[in-house]
Design an enzyme around this catalytic site. Structure first.
Site, short mmCIF file in Angstrom:
data_model
loop_
_atom_site.label_atom_id
_atom_site.label_comp_id
_atom_site.label_asym_id
_atom_site.label_seq_id
_atom_site.Cartn_x
_atom_site.Cartn_y
_atom_site.Cartn_z
N SER A 167 0.82 -1.25 -0.10
CA SER A 167 0.08 0.04 0.10
C SER A 167 0.88 1.28 0.01
CB SER A 167 -0.93 0.00 1.04
OG SER A 167 -1.34 1.12 1.48
N TYR A 182 -0.97 -0.11 10.58
CA TYR A 182 -1.11 -0.51 9.20
C TYR A 182 -0.11 0.12 8.15
CZ TYR A 182 -3.16 -1.14 4.37
OH TYR A 182 -3.46 -1.94 3.21
N1 LIG Z 1 -9.08 -2.05 -0.57
C1 LIG Z 1 -8.13 -0.91 -0.71
O1 LIG Z 1 -8.36 0.22 -0.94
C2 LIG Z 1 -6.60 -1.30 -0.32
C3 LIG Z 1 -5.45 -0.37 -0.77
C4 LIG Z 1 -4.26 -0.83 -0.68
C5 LIG Z 1 -3.84 -1.99 -0.50
N2 LIG Z 1 -4.86 -2.79 -0.15
C6 LIG Z 1 -4.33 -4.26 0.07
O2 LIG Z 1 -4.78 -5.19 -0.56
C7 LIG Z 1 -5.10 -6.55 0.12
C8 LIG Z 1 -6.60 -7.07 0.13
O3 LIG Z 1 -7.43 -6.15 0.67
P1 LIG Z 1 -9.05 -6.23 0.53
O4 LIG Z 1 -9.19 -4.60 0.28
O5 LIG Z 1 -9.25 -6.99 -0.32
O6 LIG Z 1 -9.21 -6.45 2.27
P2 LIG Z 1 -10.49 -7.30 2.77
O7 LIG Z 1 -11.62 -7.07 1.50
O8 LIG Z 1 -10.61 -6.66 4.17
O9 LIG Z 1 -9.91 -8.54 2.48
C9 LIG Z 1 -8.80 -8.93 3.36
C10 LIG Z 1 -8.70 -10.71 3.24
O10 LIG Z 1 -7.50 -10.80 4.12
C11 LIG Z 1 -7.81 -12.23 4.65
N3 LIG Z 1 -6.98 -12.12 6.03
C12 LIG Z 1 -6.91 -11.54 7.14
N4 LIG Z 1 -6.34 -11.95 8.26
C13 LIG Z 1 -5.88 -13.08 7.54
C14 LIG Z 1 -4.88 -14.05 8.01
N5 LIG Z 1 -4.26 -14.25 9.41
N6 LIG Z 1 -4.86 -15.47 7.48
C15 LIG Z 1 -5.11 -15.36 6.08
N7 LIG Z 1 -6.05 -14.55 5.42
C16 LIG Z 1 -6.42 -13.15 6.21
C17 LIG Z 1 -9.37 -11.78 5.02
O11 LIG Z 1 -10.07 -12.77 5.49
P3 LIG Z 1 -11.17 -13.10 6.65
O12 LIG Z 1 -12.60 -12.78 5.53
O13 LIG Z 1 -11.37 -14.30 7.13
O14 LIG Z 1 -11.11 -11.61 7.58
C18 LIG Z 1 -9.72 -11.56 3.71
O15 LIG Z 1 -10.11 -12.56 2.85
C19 LIG Z 1 -4.49 -6.08 1.59
O16 LIG Z 1 -3.07 -6.65 1.75
C20 LIG Z 1 -4.63 -4.77 1.64
O17 LIG Z 1 -3.60 -4.16 2.48
C21 LIG Z 1 -6.02 -2.53 -0.28
#
Ligand SMILES: NC(=O)c1ccc[n+]([C@@H]2O[C@H](COP(=O)([O-])OP(=O)(O)OC[C@H]3O[C@@H](n4cnc5c(N)ncnc54)[C@H](OP(=O)(O)O)[C@@H]3O)[C@@H](O)[C@H]2O)c1
Length: 225
Positions: A167, A182
């Site tokens: 990120s 974070y």
């Molecule tokens: N969305 C954005 O705007 C954004 C921007 C920059 C970077 N990112 C990065 O993109 C990635 C995906 O984000 P997202 O937006 O898709 O988030 P999200 O919808 O909150 O999904 C997060 C995923 O990570 C899983 N997770 C959390 N803890 C875990 C663990 N201990 N072991 C295995 N899985 C685990 C969650 O599983 P559960 O369902 O079990 O909780 C969920 O499947 C992240 O690394 C985030 O930092 C996102």
């Protein structure tokens, strides 16, 4: 879904693909592992790569959520294999490694996507240190440990690659003090990426990527200020 059923399902999908998707048949399908893929960005990565002919292992820490996600994709004729993985658990990582070794004998792409932002994440002077530890455990140490565990299998691939979903919030140039846990975890992930890229240069490509703001459970409905 067992390995045999999965491969049969994959063949069906491959035969439905347009001629622009040339992965199947000519070359062996890349084996891609995605962490935290039951929802959000990870789920979509699985959907798009599997639809293009990759052999995708969708992982999730909850068996129910992982199986539901795989079934949702199967209903769209996109076949993936679910395997449980909690990136903060040594045991879970070892079980996944053994499964990959037994089933495929190699891995082509590791996508470290799983991530958390704690509800009580806060500015640097106020953030609870347990929140910092838990966030680092999932966002930084998980990908680090997975790379250590899976590099031997990646080395059996012709074009191995590790992608760490990071990120801009972890970049020094954009650094502020909100969401301190974070931010720190993503800065650490960036450092881990550079270390691994250096150590594996010429053998395994290692990159970090920021997806930008995405409307997911983590990203929310409105862009963070
Ligand atoms: N969305 C954005 O705007 C954004 C921007 C920059 C970077 N990112 C990065 O993109 C990635 C995906 O984000 P997202 O937006 O898709 O988030 P999200 O919808 O909150 O999904 C997060 C995923 O990570 C899983 N997770 C959390 N803890 C875990 C663990 N201990 N072991 C295995 N899985 C685990 C969650 O599983 P559960 O369902 O079990 O909780 C969920 O499947 C992240 O690394 C985030 O930092 C996102």
């Amino acid at each position: 879904m067992d390995g045999k059923g999965h491969r049969q399902g994959l063949q069906k999908v491959k035969s439905n693909q347009s001629s622009s998707s040339k992965l199947a048949g000519r070359v062996r399908a890349p084996i891609v592992l995605v962490t935290g893929a039951n929802r959000g960005i990870g789920f979509e990565i699985c959907r798009q790569l599997a639809a293009r002919g990759a052999e995708v292992i969708l992982t999730a820490r909850s068996k129910d959520a992982g199986n539901t996600a795989a079934s949702k994709l199967a209903a769209q004729k996109v076949i993936v294999h679910f395997h449980p993985l909690d990136v903060s658990s040594r045991k879970s990582i070892a079980e996944l490694r053994d499964f990959l070794k037994r089933t495929y004998g190699r891995l082509d792409v590791l996508i470290n996507n799983a991530g958390v932002i704690a509800k009580n994440d806060s500015r640097a002077l106020n953030v609870d240190m347990d929140t910092v530890r838990v966030t680092l455990e999932v966002n930084a140490f998980g990908p680090f440990h997975l790379a250590q565990a899976l590099v031997p299998l990646l080395q059996a691939s012709k074009h191995p690659r590790i992608v760490n979903v990071s990120s801009g919030m972890g970049a020094f140039l954009e650094m502020e003090s909100d969401y301190a846990a974070y931010r720190l975890s993503k800065t650490a992930l960036n450092a881990i990426t550079v270390m691994l890229a250096s150590e594996l240069r010429g053998r395994i490509a290692v990159n970090a990527a920021c997806p930008g703001w995405v409307k997911t459970d983590m990203g929310g409905r409105e862009r963070r200020a």
